[in-house]
Design a protein around this motif. Sequence first.
Motif, PDB file in Angstrom:
ATOM      1  N   ASP A  30       0.845  -1.094  -0.135  1.00 41.14           N
ATOM      2  CA  ASP A  30       0.044   0.078  -0.035  1.00 41.14           C
ATOM      3  C   ASP A  30       0.870   1.261   0.050  1.00 41.14           C
ATOM      4  N   ASN A  31       1.837   1.220   0.726  1.00 38.47           N
ATOM      5  CA  ASN A  31       2.792   2.340   0.854  1.00 38.47           C
ATOM      6  C   ASN A  31       3.525   2.477  -0.424  1.00 38.47           C
ATOM      7  N   THR A  32       3.970   1.380  -0.983  1.00 39.34           N
ATOM      8  CA  THR A  32       4.690   1.662  -2.330  1.00 39.34           C
ATOM      9  C   THR A  32       3.738   2.100  -3.382  1.00 39.34           C
ATOM     10  N   ALA A  33       2.292   1.859  -3.202  1.00 38.33           N
ATOM     11  CA  ALA A  33       1.458   2.093  -4.411  1.00 38.33           C
ATOM     12  C   ALA A  33       1.291   3.782  -4.127  1.00 38.33           C
ATOM     13  N   GLN A  34       1.254   3.977  -3.113  1.00 35.57           N
ATOM     14  CA  GLN A  34       0.789   5.495  -2.718  1.00 35.57           C
ATOM     15  C   GLN A  34       1.967   6.253  -2.983  1.00 35.57           C
ATOM     16  N   TYR A  35       3.127   5.818  -2.877  1.00 34.11           N
ATOM     17  CA  TYR A  35       4.434   6.542  -3.294  1.00 34.11           C
ATOM     18  C   TYR A  35       4.449   6.714  -4.538  1.00 34.11           C
ATOM     19  N   MET A  36       4.202   5.755  -5.423  1.00 26.44           N
ATOM     20  CA  MET A  36       4.440   5.704  -6.892  1.00 26.44           C
ATOM     21  C   MET A  36       2.990   6.799  -7.322  1.00 26.44           C
ATOM     22  N   VAL A  37       1.885   6.813  -7.008  1.00 24.46           N
ATOM     23  CA  VAL A  37       0.782   7.584  -7.296  1.00 24.46           C
ATOM     24  C   VAL A  37       1.335   9.147  -6.916  1.00 24.46           C
ATOM     25  N   ASP A  38       1.933   9.341  -5.824  1.00 24.32           N
ATOM     26  CA  ASP A  38       2.093  10.477  -5.588  1.00 24.32           C
ATOM     27  C   ASP A  38       3.452  11.098  -6.344  1.00 24.32           C
ATOM     28  N   GLU A  39       4.334  10.130  -6.708  1.00 23.78           N
ATOM     29  CA  GLU A  39       5.419  10.540  -7.793  1.00 23.78           C
ATOM     30  C   GLU A  39       4.799  10.770  -9.149  1.00 23.78           C
ATOM     31  N   MET A  40       3.703  10.189  -9.641  1.00 29.02           N
ATOM     32  CA  MET A  40       3.027  10.131 -10.728  1.00 29.02           C
ATOM     33  C   MET A  40       2.583  11.722 -10.814  1.00 29.02           C
ATOM     34  N   LYS A  41       1.690  12.003  -9.706  1.00 24.64           N
ATOM     35  CA  LYS A  41       1.036  13.201  -9.486  1.00 24.64           C
ATOM     36  C   LYS A  41       2.095  14.662  -9.742  1.00 24.64           C
ATOM     37  N   LYS A  42       3.109  14.407  -9.079  1.00 26.56           N
ATOM     38  CA  LYS A  42       4.141  15.363  -9.159  1.00 26.56           C
ATOM     39  C   LYS A  42       4.833  15.423 -10.450  1.00 26.56           C
ATOM     40  N   GLU A  43       5.145  14.234 -11.124  1.00 25.13           N
ATOM     41  CA  GLU A  43       5.467  14.357 -12.547  1.00 25.13           C
ATOM     42  C   GLU A  43       4.312  15.045 -13.462  1.00 25.13           C
ATOM     43  N   ILE A  44       3.046  14.806 -13.177  1.00 27.27           N
ATOM     44  CA  ILE A  44       2.182  15.494 -14.103  1.00 27.27           C
ATOM     45  C   ILE A  44       2.098  16.716 -13.653  1.00 27.27           C
ATOM     46  N   GLN A  45       2.220  17.350 -12.290  1.00 22.56           N
ATOM     47  CA  GLN A  45       2.267  18.887 -12.214  1.00 22.56           C
ATOM     48  C   GLN A  45       3.621  19.350 -12.906  1.00 22.56           C
ATOM     49  N   GLU A  46       4.545  18.813 -12.691  1.00 22.88           N
ATOM     50  CA  GLU A  46       5.829  19.485 -13.378  1.00 22.88           C
ATOM     51  C   GLU A  46       5.460  19.588 -14.930  1.00 22.88           C
ATOM     52  N   LYS A  47       4.876  18.729 -15.601  1.00 22.36           N
ATOM     53  CA  LYS A  47       4.597  18.510 -17.152  1.00 22.36           C
ATOM     54  C   LYS A  47       3.433  19.605 -17.329  1.00 22.36           C
ATOM     55  N   ASP A  48       2.718  19.643 -16.450  1.00 22.69           N
ATOM     56  CA  ASP A  48       1.679  20.792 -16.668  1.00 22.69           C
ATOM     57  C   ASP A  48       2.213  22.128 -16.644  1.00 22.69           C
ATOM     58  N   ALA A  49       3.050  22.264 -15.775  1.00 21.78           N
ATOM     59  CA  ALA A  49       3.811  23.749 -15.818  1.00 21.78           C
ATOM     60  C   ALA A  49       4.606  23.838 -16.924  1.00 21.78           C
TER      61      ALA A  49
END
Length: 72
Positions: A11-30
């Motif tokens: 669960d922690n690994t999955a949440q970490y991966m989701v958080d990293e993907m969200k961060k990457e998406i935000q960077e790409k959106d910027a």
Amino acid sequence: MFSEALRILDDNTAQYMVDEMKKEIQEKDALIAENKAEISEKNIALAEKDIALAKRDAEIANLKAMLAKKTN
């Protein structure tokens, strides 16, 4: 006990991966927003140059007409 620890770890690994993907998406959106702003600025500059060229073309046409009148 062991399987519960693995479940929590998964669960922690999955949440970490989701958080990293969200961060990457935000960077790409910027980055996309920056690129759109840059493109808009370049489009404005091109439009201004097009206007200047149209004015020069009109001036050239006017000068050609004046020259044609003088040569006739």
